[in-house]
Structures are given as C-alpha cells and as structure tokens.
Design an enzyme around this catalytic site. Structure first.
Site, PDB file in Angstrom:
ATOM      1  N   HIS A  96       0.840  -1.201   0.000  1.00  0.00           N
ATOM      2  CA  HIS A  96       0.000   0.000   0.000  1.00  0.00           C
ATOM      3  C   HIS A  96       0.871   1.245   0.000  1.00  0.00           C
ATOM      4  CE1 HIS A  96       0.717  -1.277   4.134  1.00  0.00           C
ATOM      5  NE2 HIS A  96       0.731   0.000   4.459  1.00  0.00           N
ATOM      6  N   HIS A  98       0.945   5.148   1.156  1.00  0.00           N
ATOM      7  CA  HIS A  98       0.326   6.173   2.013  1.00  0.00           C
ATOM      8  C   HIS A  98       0.375   7.512   1.287  1.00  0.00           C
ATOM      9  CE1 HIS A  98       0.576   3.988   5.989  1.00  0.00           C
ATOM     10  NE2 HIS A  98       1.455   3.291   5.305  1.00  0.00           N
TER      11      HIS A  98
HETATM   12  P1  5GP Z   1       2.002   0.321   7.330  1.00  0.00           P
HETATM   13  O1  5GP Z   1       2.599   0.498   8.683  1.00  0.00           O
HETATM   14  O2  5GP Z   1       1.760  -1.130   7.013  1.00  0.00           O
HETATM   15  O3  5GP Z   1       2.742   1.040   6.252  1.00  0.00           O
HETATM   16  O4  5GP Z   1       0.598   1.044   7.392  1.00  0.00           O
HETATM   17  C1  5GP Z   1      -0.612   0.385   7.620  1.00  0.00           C
HETATM   18  C2  5GP Z   1      -1.689   1.441   7.718  1.00  0.00           C
HETATM   19  O5  5GP Z   1      -2.952   0.802   7.628  1.00  0.00           O
HETATM   20  C3  5GP Z   1      -1.668   2.200   9.050  1.00  0.00           C
HETATM   21  O6  5GP Z   1      -1.523   3.584   8.791  1.00  0.00           O
HETATM   22  C4  5GP Z   1      -3.025   1.869   9.693  1.00  0.00           C
HETATM   23  O7  5GP Z   1      -3.619   2.959  10.368  1.00  0.00           O
HETATM   24  C5  5GP Z   1      -3.852   1.438   8.496  1.00  0.00           C
HETATM   25  N1  5GP Z   1      -4.876   0.459   8.840  1.00  0.00           N
HETATM   26  C6  5GP Z   1      -4.715  -0.660   9.585  1.00  0.00           C
HETATM   27  N2  5GP Z   1      -5.879  -1.346   9.667  1.00  0.00           N
HETATM   28  C7  5GP Z   1      -6.783  -0.634   8.951  1.00  0.00           C
HETATM   29  C8  5GP Z   1      -8.173  -0.838   8.676  1.00  0.00           C
HETATM   30  O8  5GP Z   1      -8.812  -1.801   9.099  1.00  0.00           O
HETATM   31  N3  5GP Z   1      -8.772   0.106   7.905  1.00  0.00           N
HETATM   32  C9  5GP Z   1      -8.106   1.198   7.422  1.00  0.00           C
HETATM   33  N4  5GP Z   1      -8.803   2.063   6.679  1.00  0.00           N
HETATM   34  N5  5GP Z   1      -6.802   1.403   7.656  1.00  0.00           N
HETATM   35  C10 5GP Z   1      -6.148   0.500   8.421  1.00  0.00           C
END
Ligand code: 5GP
Ligand code: ZN
Length: 133
Positions: A96, A98
């Site tokens: 993903h 951001h």
């Molecule tokens: P990472 O640390 O993997 O780059 O970011 C994961 C992101 O996914 C985090 O910013 C977190 O807030 C978001 N996230 C985790 N679970 C969910 C969810 O169930 N729904 C949404 N919309 N975002 C999520």
C-alpha cells in the site's frame, strides 16, 4: 488468507473509499496523521515492493496525481507526502502507498535516531559503483 486489506477490498470490512477501479482501491487510513490521510491499495495481494508488478505501481502513481488535485481542491492541502513501507516498519503485509496531506503548521515531525547516522561519505563508499544491470 487472513489479510485485512484483502477483506476491505472484498467489502467484508467497511472502508471510507474515495476511489476504486479494476486494479486499486483508495480509502481513508483508519488512524490518520492528518485530515485526508489515504491509502492506495492494489486489489491483488502483493506483499511489498519486491513482488508488486511494475504496471500496477505506475497506475498507483498516476492515480496519486489525480488524488493530489482532489485533495488540493476539497481539503486545501499545502503538500502531499507519499510513503510506502517494506518489511521493517510495515504493519500490513499487503502492498500500500500512504498519501499523507501536509498542512502548514501540522507539526508532522519524524523523530529519527540521529545517533545511528554515519558520515555521508562512509555511506557513499558502501553504495557507489553498483552494477544496476
Ligand atoms: P504500514 O505500517 O503497514 O505502512 O501502514 C498500515 C496502515 O494501515 C496504518 O496507517 C493503519 O492505520 C492502516 N490500517 C490498519 N488497519 C486498517 C483498517 O482496518 N482500515 C483502514 N482504513 N486502515 C487500516
Ligand atoms: Zn491482502
């Protein structure tokens, strides 16, 4: 597969989706750093930068440009930071991107550990003359 983002993509878990097409879904991050903090997620489950197909990355970045304009128009953002975590620092093991809107005075600071920093020339010694072929 027990993947939260796959479940969001299938509609099994709700999300505030602002855009979707054949390849990607774009929804609000549940834990935003700033107003309009978004994620662009490919519909196919790729884990990270190493296994995602390049045409999907290109598509994600094309859509990012459109989203920039939408955020500028609707939320009057001052800037947009794009971050994509891999391995360490990656909470969800489904690729993903951001998209974090920046606003003047948002104080979105990165408290990194400067004690870990080598002299820049030492780092360059380790990185120079890499064969990219
Ligand atoms: P990472 O640390 O993997 O780059 O970011 C994961 C992101 O996914 C985090 O910013 C977190 O807030 C978001 N996230 C985790 N679970 C969910 C969810 O169930 N729904 C949404 N919309 N975002 C999520
Ligand atoms: Zn997944």
């Amino acid at each position: 597969m027990d993947c939260i983002f796959c479940k969001i993509i299938k509609g099994e878990i709700p999300s505030y989706t602002i855009y979707e097409d054949e390849f990607i879904k774009c929804f609000l991050d549940i834990n935003p750093s700033t107003n309009g903090d978004l994620l662009i997620v490919p519909k196919k489950h790729y884990e990270n930068i190493l296994d995602i197909e390049e045409n999907i990355v290109i598509h994600i970045h094309k859509v990012s440009k459109k989203i920039y304009h939408i955020l500028k128009e609707r939320l009057n953002i001052d800037g947009l930071t794009l971050v994509q975590n891999n391995f360490y620092g990656q909470e969800i093991k489904h690729y993903h991107l951001h998209l974090t809107p920046r606003y003047k005075d948002d104080n979105l600071t990165q408290n990194f550990n400067k004690d870990l920093l080598d002299d820049i020339s030492k780092t360059y010694e380790k990185l120079k003359e890499v064969n990219f072929t």
